[in-house]
Design an enzyme around this catalytic site. Sequence first.
Site, short mmCIF file in Angstrom:
data_model
loop_
_atom_site.label_atom_id
_atom_site.label_comp_id
_atom_site.label_asym_id
_atom_site.label_seq_id
_atom_site.Cartn_x
_atom_site.Cartn_y
_atom_site.Cartn_z
N SER A 73 0.83 -1.20 0.00
CA SER A 73 0.00 0.00 0.00
C SER A 73 0.87 1.25 0.00
CB SER A 73 -0.92 0.01 1.23
OG SER A 73 -0.17 0.31 2.40
N SER A 75 0.81 3.66 2.31
CA SER A 75 0.78 4.30 3.63
C SER A 75 2.13 4.80 4.11
CB SER A 75 0.19 3.35 4.67
OG SER A 75 1.09 2.29 4.96
N LYS A 130 4.85 0.60 9.79
CA LYS A 130 4.66 2.01 10.11
C LYS A 130 5.93 2.53 10.79
CE LYS A 130 0.25 1.64 8.95
NZ LYS A 130 -0.25 2.16 7.66
N SER A 223 -3.04 6.65 5.69
CA SER A 223 -2.50 5.63 6.58
C SER A 223 -3.50 5.28 7.68
CB SER A 223 -1.19 6.12 7.21
OG SER A 223 -0.70 5.19 8.15
#
Length: 265
Positions: A73, A75, A130, A223
Site C-alpha cells: 500500500s 501508507s 509504520k 494511513s
Amino acid sequence: MKWFEIALVVLTLATGIIWLLDRLFFARRRAERAGLLEEKEPVVVDYAKAFFPVLAVVLILRSFVAEPFRIPSSSMMPTLLIGDFILVNKFAYGLRLPISNRKFIEIGAPERGDVVVFRPPHQPDQDWIKRVVGLPGDVVEYRDNTVYVNGEAFDYRPVGDGNYVGKGRGREMTGARLLVEGMPDREHQVLEIPNLPYTDPGQGEWTVPEGQYFVMGDNRDRSDDSRFWGSLPESQLRGKAFLVWMHWDGSAGGVGFDRIGGSIR
C-alpha cells in the site's frame, strides 16, 4: 503471512523427525534385512534428507536473522513505495519464536523514528509497517498536520518546491506536499494532501501506555495507524525494516532499479 510461517515450521519438523527416526531405527533394520545387498531408501526418507537442511536454514534465517516483506500500500510513501521488497531485522528488538511471536531473548527496544513491521491487534494475521512516533509514557498529539510529542512540535520544511511526483502505482499521490519531518535527532520525509474536502479524522491526543508504541504512516492522509486503532503492544512487533532489496509494483515499467539497496530511514 502467518500461513507460510506455519507451513514452514510444520514441514521442517516433519522432515526432521522422518530423517531422525530413519537414522535411529529404520536404516539399521533395512541394513540387517538386506545383508550384503544394499536396500534402497523409501522415497519419503530420501525427500526428507534432501529438504530438511534447506528448510531448517530458511526457518532459522527467517525467524531470527532477516525476513523479506513486500509493501502492498501507499501508507509509507515517500519512504517506501508500493512494490518495494524489504528486509526486516528480526533480532533488533529481541529473538522471538516463530508462529507465536513470543520473545525469549531480550536485545533492544524500538527508538523514535524506527520503521517497524508488526501484526496489528485488530488484524493479527497480517503484517503491517509504520514508523514509531511515540514511546511508552509519551503524550502524542496530531493536529493541523503537525505531530506533537510531550507538548513539543516536530519541525517541518518543504523539499524543493514541496510538490511530490508519484511513480507507478503511486501516481495518485502526485501533487501532495513533500516535507521533511524533524524528530529529535532524526529526520525523514512525509506526504500531506493539501485542500482535503473533509476534516482530518485522525486528529487527537493520546497517552502511550507502558509496553506499547504509537505508530504512524509517513503518508499521513492515507494511513490506517495508531490514530485510529490505538497503540501497538510490544508483543506484536516483528522487527525493524532496514533495506529495500527489490522494487516491482506490477505496472508497466514498474521495476525501480534506483531503489535497490536503499537503506530505510
